[in-house]
Design an enzyme around this catalytic site. Structure first.
Site, PDB file in Angstrom:
ATOM      1  N   GLU A 120      45.664  22.577  30.026  1.00 44.76           N
ATOM      2  CA  GLU A 120      47.031  22.711  29.802  1.00 44.76           C
ATOM      3  C   GLU A 120      47.654  23.249  31.126  1.00 44.76           C
ATOM      4  O   GLU A 120      47.141  24.219  31.654  1.00 44.76           O
ATOM      5  CB  GLU A 120      47.315  23.881  28.854  1.00 44.76           C
ATOM      6  N   LYS A 150      48.533  28.831  18.172  1.00 47.27           N
ATOM      7  CA  LYS A 150      48.018  29.663  19.246  1.00 47.27           C
ATOM      8  C   LYS A 150      48.194  31.270  19.043  1.00 47.27           C
ATOM      9  O   LYS A 150      49.269  31.475  18.911  1.00 47.27           O
ATOM     10  CB  LYS A 150      48.690  29.277  20.545  1.00 47.27           C
TER      11      LYS A 150
END
Length: 224
Positions: free
Chosen positions: A44, A133
């Site tokens: 990411e 998350k």
């Protein structure tokens, strides 16, 4: 599966999302080459980092079909549009934003929104998160993941923050579906030592997770 699509197979064989934040774009190529060589699969790049678009597009040009490359710190619909325009294969947010999650669902883009409380986690999942998350995963985070999995066994959790090579397996044992790892993975001093040291450093994480997954899928001789 097209090369520009997120590969769940790659992620499940190595359930770690490496978080590149505020990394000098000049290091991107060497970092991603070492990342791939070590056996890690999913990275990411945060949108609030200098040169985000340049780094993401460079990564895709070199590793499309080899790595999952996505955008993080996506907070608004305009952030999302910018990330997708740059070619992001998955989206990570630090918050629960309904528009971002629903738009990702409509476009078939995996989205991992950030949440912390049980209500936030459940809301993100109900809106269509592919994983939630759990952020920030700070003190007592391992016990917290285990506790959350009690009432929500079906929700895939991606704890992020405070995870390193010494405790990463503890999070998986607690029920995490994956791990979001930033500064302990992309350690500045290791990056400055160059490619070989980077590959070795990344390899420590990859080998520990690989060994854990192999052990967890082996049939128990005691049950025979």
């Amino acid at each position: 599966m097209a090369e520009d699509e997120f590969s769940w197979i790659k992620f499940k064989t190595m359930p770690l999302v490496g978080i590149m934040r505020n990394i000098n774009p000049a290091h991107t190529e060497d970092i991603l080459k070492a990342f791939y060589a070590s056996g890690l699969t999913t990275v990411e790049l945060t949108m609030n980092s200098p040169g985000f678009e340049k780094s993401l597009q460079l990564g895709l040009s070199l590793f499309k079909g080899k790595l999952n490359i996505g955008a993080g710190t996506v907070c608004t619909k305009s952030d999302l549009e910018r990330a997708l325009k740059s070619g992001a294969q998955f989206i990570v947010t630090p918050i629960v934003d309904e528009d971002v999650i629903k738009t990702c669902r409509e476009k078939g883009i995996p989205v991992f929104p950030g949440a912390y409380t049980p209500t936030e986690i459940y809301t993100a999942w109900k809106l269509g998160a592919d994983m939630v998350k759990v952020f920030p995963a700070t003190a007592q985070a391992i016990e917290y993941i285990r506790a959350i999995k009690g009432p929500f066994p079906a929700i895939r959790l991606l704890p992020t923050g405070g995870i390193h090579s010494g405790n990463c397996i503890d999070f998986l044992n607690a029920g995490a579906a994956g791990l979001g790892i930033g500064s302990s993975l992309f350690n500045t001093s290791v990056i400055n030592e160059g490619y070989n040291k980077l590959e070795e450093h990344f390899g420590v994480f990859a080998e520990r997770i690989r060994s854990y997954l192999m052990a967890s899928h082996e049939p128990s001789l005691r049950k025979r």
